[in-house]
Design a protein around this motif. Structure first.
Motif, mmCIF file in Angstrom:
data_model
loop_
_atom_site.group_PDB
_atom_site.id
_atom_site.type_symbol
_atom_site.label_atom_id
_atom_site.label_comp_id
_atom_site.label_asym_id
_atom_site.label_seq_id
_atom_site.Cartn_x
_atom_site.Cartn_y
_atom_site.Cartn_z
ATOM 1 N N GLY A 206 0.903 -1.364 0.150
ATOM 2 C CA GLY A 206 0.057 -0.006 -0.100
ATOM 3 C C GLY A 206 0.973 1.320 -0.049
ATOM 4 N N TYR A 207 0.586 2.048 -0.901
ATOM 5 C CA TYR A 207 1.626 3.276 -1.271
ATOM 6 C C TYR A 207 0.669 4.482 -0.851
ATOM 7 C CZ TYR A 207 4.659 6.723 -3.524
ATOM 8 O OH TYR A 207 5.543 7.505 -3.766
ATOM 9 N N VAL A 208 1.557 5.426 0.048
ATOM 10 C CA VAL A 208 0.806 6.682 0.218
ATOM 11 C C VAL A 208 2.032 7.759 -0.113
ATOM 12 C CG1 VAL A 208 0.257 8.226 1.960
ATOM 13 C CG2 VAL A 208 -0.268 5.922 2.257
ATOM 14 N N LEU B 236 -4.992 1.232 2.584
ATOM 15 C CA LEU B 236 -5.454 0.120 3.472
ATOM 16 C C LEU B 236 -6.540 -0.659 2.684
ATOM 17 C CD1 LEU B 236 -5.751 1.968 6.781
ATOM 18 C CD2 LEU B 236 -3.916 0.250 5.917
ATOM 19 N N LEU B 237 -7.002 -0.276 1.867
ATOM 20 C CA LEU B 237 -8.100 -0.838 1.005
ATOM 21 C C LEU B 237 -7.412 -2.393 0.353
ATOM 22 C CD1 LEU B 237 -10.398 1.895 -0.558
ATOM 23 C CD2 LEU B 237 -11.011 0.215 1.143
ATOM 24 N N SER B 238 -6.482 -2.266 -0.054
ATOM 25 C CA SER B 238 -5.816 -3.406 -0.368
ATOM 26 C C SER B 238 -5.393 -4.583 0.371
ATOM 27 C CB SER B 238 -4.687 -3.106 -1.451
ATOM 28 O OG SER B 238 -3.527 -2.576 -0.671
ATOM 29 N N ALA B 239 -5.618 -4.223 1.920
ATOM 30 C CA ALA B 239 -5.126 -5.058 2.965
ATOM 31 C C ALA B 239 -3.776 -5.551 2.572
ATOM 32 C CB ALA B 239 -5.727 -6.294 2.854
ATOM 33 N N PRO B 240 -2.731 -4.463 2.702
ATOM 34 C CA PRO B 240 -1.128 -4.500 2.349
ATOM 35 C C PRO B 240 -0.671 -5.319 3.403
ATOM 36 C CG PRO B 240 -1.959 -2.184 3.023
ATOM 37 C CD PRO B 240 -3.168 -2.976 2.793
ATOM 38 N N GLN B 241 0.328 -5.799 2.972
ATOM 39 C CA GLN B 241 1.269 -6.569 3.979
ATOM 40 C C GLN B 241 2.565 -5.568 4.260
ATOM 41 O OE1 GLN B 241 1.931 -9.898 0.797
ATOM 42 N NE2 GLN B 241 2.232 -10.971 2.613
ATOM 43 N N LEU B 242 2.628 -4.483 3.462
ATOM 44 C CA LEU B 242 3.526 -3.346 3.810
ATOM 45 C C LEU B 242 3.253 -2.107 3.199
ATOM 46 C CD1 LEU B 242 6.676 -2.416 4.300
ATOM 47 C CD2 LEU B 242 7.276 -3.092 1.774
ATOM 48 N N LEU B 243 2.945 -1.236 4.247
ATOM 49 C CA LEU B 243 2.645 0.054 3.922
ATOM 50 C C LEU B 243 4.033 1.027 3.628
ATOM 51 C CD1 LEU B 243 -0.203 1.146 6.491
ATOM 52 C CD2 LEU B 243 -0.347 1.141 4.181
ATOM 53 N N LEU B 244 3.901 1.558 2.710
ATOM 54 C CA LEU B 244 5.260 2.609 1.904
ATOM 55 C C LEU B 244 4.875 3.830 2.100
ATOM 56 C CD1 LEU B 244 7.721 1.559 -0.683
ATOM 57 C CD2 LEU B 244 7.122 4.024 -0.165
ATOM 58 N N LEU C 194 0.001 5.338 12.626
ATOM 59 C CA LEU C 194 0.615 4.325 11.816
ATOM 60 C C LEU C 194 0.720 3.216 12.848
ATOM 61 C CD1 LEU C 194 3.052 6.350 9.775
ATOM 62 C CD2 LEU C 194 0.814 5.151 8.836
ATOM 63 N N ALA C 195 1.291 3.532 14.109
ATOM 64 C CA ALA C 195 1.680 2.486 15.052
ATOM 65 C C ALA C 195 0.713 1.494 15.432
ATOM 66 C CB ALA C 195 2.407 3.151 16.264
ATOM 67 N N GLU C 196 -0.714 2.459 15.586
ATOM 68 C CA GLU C 196 -1.669 1.477 15.945
ATOM 69 C C GLU C 196 -2.183 0.736 14.716
ATOM 70 O OE1 GLU C 196 -4.443 4.674 16.780
ATOM 71 O OE2 GLU C 196 -3.475 5.228 18.977
ATOM 72 N N LEU C 197 -2.061 1.023 13.493
ATOM 73 C CA LEU C 197 -2.617 0.318 12.477
ATOM 74 C C LEU C 197 -1.539 -0.965 12.206
ATOM 75 C CD1 LEU C 197 -3.248 2.944 9.752
ATOM 76 C CD2 LEU C 197 -4.927 1.335 10.717
ATOM 77 N N ARG C 198 -0.429 -0.674 12.499
ATOM 78 C CA ARG C 198 0.804 -1.894 12.487
ATOM 79 C C ARG C 198 0.068 -2.926 13.566
ATOM 80 N NH1 ARG C 198 6.261 -2.784 14.561
ATOM 81 N NH2 ARG C 198 5.803 -1.210 16.237
ATOM 82 N N LEU C 199 -0.269 -2.511 14.609
ATOM 83 C CA LEU C 199 -0.710 -3.590 15.755
ATOM 84 C C LEU C 199 -2.034 -4.096 15.353
ATOM 85 C CD1 LEU C 199 0.093 -1.533 19.191
ATOM 86 C CD2 LEU C 199 1.469 -3.407 17.957
ATOM 87 N N GLU C 200 -2.848 -3.429 14.672
ATOM 88 C CA GLU C 200 -4.056 -4.033 14.234
ATOM 89 C C GLU C 200 -4.220 -4.713 13.077
ATOM 90 O OE1 GLU C 200 -8.363 -2.148 12.553
ATOM 91 O OE2 GLU C 200 -7.269 -0.921 13.785
ATOM 92 N N THR C 201 -3.238 -4.411 12.079
ATOM 93 C CA THR C 201 -3.280 -5.244 10.778
ATOM 94 C C THR C 201 -2.167 -6.144 10.607
ATOM 95 O OG1 THR C 201 -2.213 -3.641 9.796
ATOM 96 C CG2 THR C 201 -4.334 -3.286 9.691
ATOM 97 N N GLY C 202 -0.967 -5.664 11.238
ATOM 98 C CA GLY C 202 0.182 -6.606 11.301
ATOM 99 C C GLY C 202 1.065 -6.368 9.840
#
Length: 279
Positions: A69-71, A134-142, A162-170
Motif C-alpha cells: 500500500g503506497y501513500v 489500506l483498502l488493498s489489505a497490504p502486507q507493507l505500507l510504504l 501508523l503504530a496503531e495500524l501496525r498493531l491492528e493489521t500486522g
C-alpha cells in the motif's frame, strides 16, 4: 521470511549510481524509517524496492504475492474536476459505502466521504490517502514523506496512527522522510542514507552515530528528544493549551511544493501490487 530483502543493491539512472552496496531487509510487522539529506537516494531506493527501476547490481527479493500500500508525498489533482472522498476511494475498483465508512473510521477520517478532496486540509488528505492504501489489505505500507506541511503535533498524531495500524493489521511500515523529528520512538529501525547506508539501528543508536551527526550536525541528537516531547504530549493531552511552538496547526492546508530531484513519479492512487520473485 522477510517481505523484502536487498543484497549488495546498486540503483541509479544511466551510468550515474545513486545508491551502492545496499543490504537491507523489511520484516513482517516492523516499522522502518529511512532518513537522509536531499539527494541521498531515499526515493530512488523506494523506486527500486517496488520495482519501478531495475537494479544496476545486486538483487531484490520479494515475498511471493507481496501486497504494498503506497501513500505518496503529494497527490496530483485537477482543480477543475470535482471528486468526493468516496469517489476517490472507489477508483479504480468500486467500493461499497460500508467499506468506505469502515476504512475511514479506521484512520480517523469518519464523515469525510461526501467532502471534495480538493477541500481537505493537509492532515485530512493524508488520512484519506492512508485509507486508500489500506483498502488493498497490504502486507507493507510504504509512505513517502507523509507529513510534509504538518506541524509537530499533527505529525505525532499521524505516526501514532501508523503504530496503531501496525498493531491492528500486522502490516510492516516503511517510512521515508528528510525531517529529523520523524525519527520516531515507534520505529523499530532507522536507516540513514547518503549514497549508501551510513548507519542503521534503533532511533537511539542512529541519533548517536558519528555518521548521522556528520550529516546532520552535532546538535541533531536533540531532534529525537524534541519529537518524543511532542509525541508524549499529543498522546496525553488534547492540545487545548498553547505550546508556542511557532507553527500552525496540523490541519493547515498543504502548500504546493517542488518535487525533489530524486523523487519518484506519481504512482496510480490505488495501492500497487508487486509481482512475485526476484528482480
Amino acid at each position: 521470511m522477510p517481505l523484502i530483502r536487498a543484497r549488495d543493491l546498486a540503483l541509479g539512472y544511466g551510468r550515474a549510481p545513486v545508491l551502492e552496496h545496499v543490504d537491507l531487509t523489511i520484516e513482517p510487522g516492523e516499522i522502518v524509517t529511512i532518513v537522509g539529506p536531499n539527494g541521498s537516494g531515499k526515493s530512488t531506493l523506494v523506486r527500486g524496492l517496488v520495482g519501478v527501476i531495475e537494479p544496476a547490481a545486486g538483487v531484490i527479493e520479494r515475498a511471493p504475492g507481496l501486497r504494498i500500500g503506497y501513500v505518496p508525498q503529494k497527490l496530483a489533482l485537477v482543480e477543475t474536476m470535482p471528486m468526493t472522498v468516496a469517489r476517490f476511494l472507489s477508483i479504480p475498483r468500486r467500493r461499497s459505502a460500508a467499506e468506505i465508512d469502515r476504512v475511514c473510521a479506521k484512520v480517523g477520517a469518519s464523515g469525510l466521504g461526501s467532502r471534495q478532496v480538493l477541500d481537505l486540509s493537509g492532515g485530512q488528505l493524508q488520512r484519506v490517502m492512508l485509507a486508500r492504501a489500506l483498502l488493498s489489505a497490504p502486507q507493507l505500507l510504504l509512505l513517502d514523506e507523509p507529513t510534509q506541511g504538518l506541524d509537530q503535533p499533527g505529525a505525532a498524531s499521524f505516526y501514532r496512527l501508523l503504530a496503531e495500524l501496525r498493531l491492528e493489521t500486522g502490516a510492516a511500515v516503511l517510512l521515508v522522510s528528510h525531517d529529523l523529528h520523524v525519527v520516531m520512538s515507534a520505529s523499530d529501525r532507522v536507516i540513514c542514507l547518503n549514497g549508501h547506508i551510513c548507519c542503521q539501528g534503533t532511533p537511539e543508536v542512529v541519533s548517536a552515530a558519528p555518521e548521522y551527526r556528520a550529516l546532520f550536525g552535532p546538535g541533531t541528537g536533540g531532534a529525537l528528544a524534541l519529537y518524543r516531547h511532542d509525541h508524549d504530549h499529543d498522546r496525553d493531552h488534547d492540545h487545548g493549551h498553547d505550546h508556542d511552538h511557532g507553527h500552525t496547526r496540523g490541519d493547515a492546508p498543504v502548500p504546493a511544493r517542488a518535487r525533489a530531484p530524486d523523487s519518484p513519479p506519481d504512482l496510480p492512487p490505488d495501492s500497487p501490487t508487486v509481482r512475485d520473485g526476484v528482480n
